[in-house]
Design a protein around this motif. Structure first.
Motif, PDB file in Angstrom:
ATOM      1  N   VAL A  64      65.677  42.967  70.434  1.00 22.51           N
ATOM      2  CA  VAL A  64      65.467  42.195  71.666  1.00 22.51           C
ATOM      3  C   VAL A  64      66.794  42.027  72.405  1.00 22.51           C
ATOM      4  CG1 VAL A  64      64.797  39.952  72.613  1.00 22.51           C
ATOM      5  CG2 VAL A  64      63.423  40.994  70.800  1.00 22.51           C
ATOM      6  N   THR A  65      67.864  41.731  71.676  1.00 22.66           N
ATOM      7  CA  THR A  65      69.177  41.549  72.302  1.00 22.66           C
ATOM      8  C   THR A  65      69.627  42.821  73.007  1.00 22.66           C
ATOM      9  OG1 THR A  65      69.782  39.925  70.611  1.00 22.66           O
ATOM     10  CG2 THR A  65      71.578  40.902  71.885  1.00 22.66           C
ATOM     11  N   ARG A  66      69.463  43.957  72.346  1.00 19.48           N
ATOM     12  CA  ARG A  66      69.856  45.232  72.967  1.00 19.48           C
ATOM     13  C   ARG A  66      69.025  45.499  74.220  1.00 19.48           C
ATOM     14  NH1 ARG A  66      69.293  47.037  67.327  1.00 19.48           N
ATOM     15  NH2 ARG A  66      71.340  46.825  66.327  1.00 19.48           N
ATOM     16  N   GLY A  67      67.716  45.231  74.137  1.00 20.47           N
ATOM     17  CA  GLY A  67      66.862  45.436  75.303  1.00 20.47           C
ATOM     18  C   GLY A  67      67.205  44.498  76.443  1.00 20.47           C
ATOM     19  N   LEU A  68      67.530  43.264  76.120  1.00 12.76           N
ATOM     20  CA  LEU A  68      67.915  42.292  77.150  1.00 12.76           C
ATOM     21  C   LEU A  68      69.240  42.685  77.784  1.00 12.76           C
ATOM     22  CD1 LEU A  68      67.107  39.640  78.501  1.00 12.76           C
ATOM     23  CD2 LEU A  68      68.283  38.423  76.649  1.00 12.76           C
ATOM     24  N   ARG A 228      59.153  34.020  67.648  1.00  9.69           N
ATOM     25  CA  ARG A 228      58.409  34.137  66.389  1.00  9.69           C
ATOM     26  C   ARG A 228      58.345  35.598  65.943  1.00  9.69           C
ATOM     27  NH1 ARG A 228      52.765  31.644  66.805  1.00  9.69           N
ATOM     28  NH2 ARG A 228      52.069  33.813  66.853  1.00  9.69           N
ATOM     29  N   GLN A 229      58.626  35.824  64.679  1.00 13.23           N
ATOM     30  CA  GLN A 229      58.861  37.183  64.201  1.00 13.23           C
ATOM     31  C   GLN A 229      57.657  38.104  64.247  1.00 13.23           C
ATOM     32  OE1 GLN A 229      60.718  36.743  60.398  1.00 13.23           O
ATOM     33  NE2 GLN A 229      62.662  36.102  61.293  1.00 13.23           N
ATOM     34  N   ASP A 230      56.451  37.575  64.128  1.00  8.05           N
ATOM     35  CA  ASP A 230      55.291  38.464  64.212  1.00  8.05           C
ATOM     36  C   ASP A 230      55.128  39.050  65.612  1.00  8.05           C
ATOM     37  OD1 ASP A 230      54.675  35.758  64.934  1.00  8.05           O
ATOM     38  OD2 ASP A 230      52.548  36.253  64.918  1.00  8.05           O
ATOM     39  N   LEU A 231      55.806  38.459  66.592  1.00 10.55           N
ATOM     40  CA  LEU A 231      55.741  38.951  67.971  1.00 10.55           C
ATOM     41  C   LEU A 231      56.783  40.015  68.256  1.00 10.55           C
ATOM     42  CD1 LEU A 231      55.298  35.493  69.753  1.00 10.55           C
ATOM     43  CD2 LEU A 231      53.502  37.056  68.930  1.00 10.55           C
ATOM     44  N   VAL A 232      57.758  40.163  67.360  1.00 13.02           N
ATOM     45  CA  VAL A 232      58.829  41.150  67.558  1.00 13.02           C
ATOM     46  C   VAL A 232      58.978  42.019  66.305  1.00 13.02           C
ATOM     47  CG1 VAL A 232      60.122  39.915  69.332  1.00 13.02           C
ATOM     48  CG2 VAL A 232      60.541  39.367  66.929  1.00 13.02           C
ATOM     49  N   ALA A 233      57.861  42.288  65.656  1.00 11.83           N
ATOM     50  CA  ALA A 233      57.883  43.054  64.413  1.00 11.83           C
ATOM     51  C   ALA A 233      57.906  44.562  64.641  1.00 11.83           C
ATOM     52  CB  ALA A 233      56.675  42.692  63.550  1.00 11.83           C
ATOM     53  N   ASP A 234      57.716  44.998  65.891  1.00 12.63           N
ATOM     54  CA  ASP A 234      57.774  46.432  66.193  1.00 12.63           C
ATOM     55  C   ASP A 234      58.461  46.621  67.542  1.00 12.63           C
ATOM     56  OD1 ASP A 234      55.847  45.739  68.122  1.00 12.63           O
ATOM     57  OD2 ASP A 234      54.177  46.506  66.930  1.00 12.63           O
ATOM     58  N   THR A 235      58.677  47.882  67.890  1.00 14.52           N
ATOM     59  CA  THR A 235      59.411  48.188  69.124  1.00 14.52           C
ATOM     60  C   THR A 235      58.688  47.668  70.360  1.00 14.52           C
ATOM     61  OG1 THR A 235      60.431  50.143  68.127  1.00 14.52           O
ATOM     62  CG2 THR A 235      60.348  50.062  70.533  1.00 14.52           C
ATOM     63  N   GLY A 237      56.739  45.080  70.649  1.00 13.30           N
ATOM     64  CA  GLY A 237      56.931  43.638  70.748  1.00 13.30           C
ATOM     65  C   GLY A 237      58.319  43.269  71.207  1.00 13.30           C
ATOM     66  N   CYS A 238      59.317  43.978  70.705  1.00 15.85           N
ATOM     67  CA  CYS A 238      60.702  43.699  71.119  1.00 15.85           C
ATOM     68  C   CYS A 238      60.912  44.004  72.593  1.00 15.85           C
ATOM     69  CB  CYS A 238      61.674  44.516  70.261  1.00 15.85           C
ATOM     70  SG  CYS A 238      61.744  43.991  68.528  1.00 15.85           S
ATOM     71  N   GLU A 239      60.320  45.105  73.061  1.00 15.51           N
ATOM     72  CA  GLU A 239      60.448  45.449  74.479  1.00 15.51           C
ATOM     73  C   GLU A 239      59.747  44.404  75.348  1.00 15.51           C
ATOM     74  OE1 GLU A 239      62.062  48.256  76.093  1.00 15.51           O
ATOM     75  OE2 GLU A 239      63.076  48.000  74.167  1.00 15.51           O
ATOM     76  N   ILE A 244      60.255  39.590  78.947  1.00 19.94           N
ATOM     77  CA  ILE A 244      59.970  38.177  79.222  1.00 19.94           C
ATOM     78  C   ILE A 244      61.269  37.396  79.416  1.00 19.94           C
ATOM     79  CG2 ILE A 244      59.098  36.031  78.200  1.00 19.94           C
ATOM     80  CD1 ILE A 244      56.889  37.738  76.874  1.00 19.94           C
ATOM     81  N   LEU A 245      62.216  37.567  78.498  1.00 22.47           N
ATOM     82  CA  LEU A 245      63.473  36.824  78.606  1.00 22.47           C
ATOM     83  C   LEU A 245      64.252  37.224  79.853  1.00 22.47           C
ATOM     84  CD1 LEU A 245      64.785  36.598  74.928  1.00 22.47           C
ATOM     85  CD2 LEU A 245      63.186  35.111  76.156  1.00 22.47           C
ATOM     86  N   ALA A 246      64.248  38.509  80.178  1.00 18.98           N
ATOM     87  CA  ALA A 246      64.949  38.948  81.386  1.00 18.98           C
ATOM     88  C   ALA A 246      64.322  38.312  82.629  1.00 18.98           C
ATOM     89  CB  ALA A 246      64.918  40.468  81.492  1.00 18.98           C
ATOM     90  N   GLN A 247      62.999  38.256  82.674  1.00 17.87           N
ATOM     91  CA  GLN A 247      62.314  37.695  83.842  1.00 17.87           C
ATOM     92  C   GLN A 247      62.637  36.216  84.034  1.00 17.87           C
ATOM     93  OE1 GLN A 247      58.210  38.618  82.995  1.00 17.87           O
ATOM     94  NE2 GLN A 247      58.514  40.816  83.286  1.00 17.87           N
ATOM     95  N   VAL A 248      62.680  35.454  82.939  1.00 24.34           N
ATOM     96  CA  VAL A 248      62.947  34.021  83.101  1.00 24.34           C
ATOM     97  C   VAL A 248      64.433  33.739  83.290  1.00 24.34           C
ATOM     98  CG1 VAL A 248      60.878  33.381  81.821  1.00 24.34           C
ATOM     99  CG2 VAL A 248      63.068  33.533  80.612  1.00 24.34           C
ATOM    100  N   LEU A 249      65.281  34.623  82.803  1.00 21.89           N
ATOM    101  CA  LEU A 249      66.719  34.383  82.921  1.00 21.89           C
ATOM    102  C   LEU A 249      67.288  34.791  84.277  1.00 21.89           C
ATOM    103  CD1 LEU A 249      68.036  35.476  79.413  1.00 21.89           C
ATOM    104  CD2 LEU A 249      68.348  33.229  80.457  1.00 21.89           C
TER     105      LEU A 249
END
Length: 264
Positions: A64-68, A228-235, A237-239, A244-249
């Motif tokens: 997620v950090t790399r994608g952000l 929550r980890q079940d939401l970012v358990a695969d590529t 989800g991480c993307e 989402i974080l980019a949009q709110v930030l």
């Protein structure tokens, strides 16, 4: 420089960096990005299941950090070592810095460490990571930019066997400085499809060593996310969560009033 050991393989680097565009004005951090344990520590006496579970790292947080970082075109610093070797979000000497037991998992390789061994781990992995963060923030300030600092973590869907599912999809963590937390919380809540925690499932008022040290004490605006980890358990989800974080930030980071040093 890499450290070599009798097993013939290099130890993990202390950190990974991503360089943003020259005009970037934010820094991303990921304290628990890696599950790597140096071969020289003989995997701390743990089996594969424990070494790749949440007890060793924050699953999905690094991706997620790399994608952000790609979406915001800003630099990032990601810790290179498992938190079981030394936790980069705990001060050395804290009982949880080099845990003998973590979330019920006994860590044989951390039992009875000498002061020299504990200091050696801090010198090899903890301090280089934090020096890199300090150096990058100093470079922002020298060029006249007050940077924002964003930290990415993840948390387990359940805490302990048989526990209920934690309801939050994402938590927004903050201590005394709420300049970023309040608008980010509002933006996440406004989506209507997320359960958002304010200092849940953990409170940054109790523990947030990295951000307190590098941002809070310096008066830099900052915020931490727990996904929550079940939401970012695969590529996929991480993307999705990087989106989402980019949009709110983005609108928060674009607010010029945020760009001032203010100690709370």
């Amino acid at each position: 420089m890499l450290n070599f050991n009798p097993f013939g393989r290099p130890d993990p680097a202390a950190f990974e960096t991503i360089d943003g565009v020259p005009s970037a004005d934010s820094l991303l951090l990921c304290d628990h990005a890696s599950a790597d344990i140096p071969p020289s520590l003989d995997q701390l006496g743990l089996g594969p299941a424990e070494r790749h579970a949440h007890v060793a790292w924050d699953i999905g947080a690094a991706e997620v950090t790399r994608g952000l970082a790609r979406r915001l075109e800003c630099p990032a610093v990601l810790a290179g070592i498992s938190r079981l070797v030394i936790d980069c979000n705990r001060h050395p000497g804290d009982v949880a810095s080099i845990p003998e037991i973590s979330c019920g998992v006994v860590v044989p390789g951390n039992s009875g460490l000498s002061e020299a061994e504990a200091d050696g781990r801090a010198e090899r992995w903890f301090w280089p990571y934090h020096h890199e963060i300090s150096g990058r923030l100093a470079r922002f300030l020298r060029r006249g930019t007050v940077p924002t600092v964003v930290s990415v973590h993840s948390f387990t869907p359940c805490l302990g066997q048989g526990a209920l599912l934690r309801p939050w999809h994402v938590g927004v963590l903050s201590n005394r400085d709420r300049r970023m937390a309040d608008p980010v919380l509002a933006a996440l809540a406004a989506r209507g499809d997320l359960v958002v925690g304010d200092n849940q499932p953990y409170s940054a008022r109790e523990l947030n060593y990295t951000l307190d040290t590098h941002a809070g004490a310096a008066g830099l605006p900052h915020v931490s996310f727990e996904i929550r980890q079940d939401l970012v358990a695969d590529t996929a989800g991480c993307e999705r969560w990087a989106d989402i974080l980019a949009q709110v930030l983005r609108p928060v980071l674009a607010d010029p009033s945020l760009r001032r040093i203010e100690v709370f």
